[in-house]
Scaffold this motif. Structure first.
Motif, PDB file in Angstrom:
ATOM      1  N   MET A   1       0.844  -1.193   0.000  1.00 61.83           N
ATOM      2  CA  MET A   1       0.000   0.000   0.000  1.00 61.83           C
ATOM      3  C   MET A   1       0.882   1.247   0.000  1.00 61.83           C
ATOM      4  O   MET A   1       1.850   1.330   0.753  1.00 61.83           O
ATOM      5  CB  MET A   1      -0.901   0.003   1.240  1.00 61.83           C
ATOM      6  CG  MET A   1      -1.774   1.247   1.356  1.00 61.83           C
ATOM      7  SD  MET A   1      -2.776   1.295   2.853  1.00 61.83           S
ATOM      8  CE  MET A   1      -1.558   1.747   4.092  1.00 61.83           C
ATOM      9  N   THR A  23      -1.645  -3.405   4.291  1.00 64.43           N
ATOM     10  CA  THR A  23      -3.004  -2.882   4.219  1.00 64.43           C
ATOM     11  C   THR A  23      -3.638  -2.960   5.606  1.00 64.43           C
ATOM     12  O   THR A  23      -3.255  -3.800   6.433  1.00 64.43           O
ATOM     13  CB  THR A  23      -3.857  -3.679   3.224  1.00 64.43           C
ATOM     14  OG1 THR A  23      -3.877  -5.053   3.638  1.00 64.43           O
ATOM     15  CG2 THR A  23      -3.290  -3.581   1.822  1.00 64.43           C
ATOM     16  N   LYS A  35     -11.096   3.333   0.276  1.00 60.01           N
ATOM     17  CA  LYS A  35     -10.045   3.535  -0.724  1.00 60.01           C
ATOM     18  C   LYS A  35      -9.966   5.030  -1.001  1.00 60.01           C
ATOM     19  O   LYS A  35     -10.917   5.639  -1.510  1.00 60.01           O
ATOM     20  CB  LYS A  35     -10.359   2.770  -2.009  1.00 60.01           C
ATOM     21  CG  LYS A  35      -9.317   2.958  -3.105  1.00 60.01           C
ATOM     22  CD  LYS A  35      -9.608   2.078  -4.314  1.00 60.01           C
ATOM     23  CE  LYS A  35     -10.850   2.537  -5.059  1.00 60.01           C
ATOM     24  NZ  LYS A  35     -11.072   1.769  -6.309  1.00 60.01           N
TER      25      LYS A  35
END
Length: 305
Positions: A1, A23, A35
């Motif tokens: 991420m 994550t 998101k």
């Protein structure tokens, strides 16, 4: 991420763009994972980054900064009822207190910090709203009922918070005048009368978003001042009442703001959009000042010039 991580206090170069962060865990009861499509820079981020408020923040290094986000709900925990997977939302997270920053691709938040995003704005415009507008709404609320008072002076009206204070106060019936350092910097058609010096006591109240300690000289005897800058409180006398306003997470207030934006009663202003990988450039430009509108950050994989 991908995320922007502050590993040590200091200059903008202390902000590192990392791609190896795990994550977030699956959302728990009452939590959602968002998101992030866009987030924003705010003055509080600079204060945290430099370490100037290290003794009062609840977060610890290393940390992800950021208070604002606009994005899509991708996962919900048990008991979540207000939003669903696929919803476009905005949120404000008090990063300095909670340690939950928004400068990341994925952010897990309590459901009660998240509300439906405006339908009338771009993603960048939506991300520019939460902290500035909620701060302004809570400050204007401290003015109390307008009654027979009419004239309000707002310092820092060219900033995001000052602009929202002016618009919200005008909606409440105040006649607003903005106080600026340099009147030549006011864009044509900005929408509010502006002055560049605190004047004789003409104003029934003032909201100080810029730390103008002499603003009280422009307020009538027995008037009110709402200050958003605890480190530069106005000097008050003549029966003037001083109220301090500290922003608090409040999803009801954020939802109210979103409704006002969609009804075209509040504006949005974006100065520039940067990818996460250009965060040092973004923060350096932001610190230099002189910008009208918010600076927005977006994850690299969705950024386009």
């Amino acid at each position: 991420m991908q995320a922007i991580v502050l590993e040590d206090f200091g200059t903008p170069e202390r902000l590192l763009v990392r791609h190896d962060l795990s994550t977030p865990p699956a959302p728990g009861v009452g939590e959602v994972t968002v998101k992030v499509l866009a987030t924003a820079l705010n003055p509080i981020d600079n204060k945290v980054r430099t370490g100037s408020i290290a003794n009062v923040i609840g977060a610890s290094l290393p940390m992800v900064l950021g208070w604002d986000l606009a994005g899509e709900v991708i996962e919900t925990g048990a008991g979540v009822t207000r939003v669903a997977v696929g919803d476009f939302v905005v949120a404000m997270s008090a990063q300095a207190a909670t340690g939950i920053g928004t400068w990341a691709e994925l952010v897990k938040l309590p459901e009660d910090l998240v509300t439906a995003a405006p339908v009338s704005t771009t993603v960048a415009e939506a991300a520019s709203i939460p902290l500035a507008a909620v701060t302004a709404l809570q400050a204007v609320d401290k003015l109390g009922p307008r009654n027979d008072r009419a004239l309000l002076l707002v310092s820092g009206i060219l900033g995001a918070v000052g602009r929202y204070v002016a618009e919200l106060a005008a909606l409440n019936g105040w006649e607003v005048v903005g106080l600026v350092r340099d009147i030549s910097k006011v864009p044509p058609g900005y929408g509010f009368t502006t002055v560049d010096a605190a004047c004789a006591p003409l104003f029934d109240a003032a909201v100080d978003t810029a730390g103008v300690t002499e603003i009280a000289q422009a307020v009538v005897d027995g008037g009110d001042i709402v200050s958003l800058v605890p480190t530069a409180l106005p000097r008050v006398e003549r029966g003037i009442r001083l109220h301090q306003s500290f922003v608090e997470e409040n999803v009801r207030h954020l939802a109210e703001i979103v409704n006002l934006v969609d009804n075209k009663e509040l504006s949005t202003r974006v100065h520039a959009v940067y990818p996460f990988s250009a965060v040092v450039d973004a923060v350096t430009a932001f610190e230099a000042g002189g910008q009208i509108g918010k600076t927005i950050l977006v994850p690299d994989h969705i950024y386009y010039a």
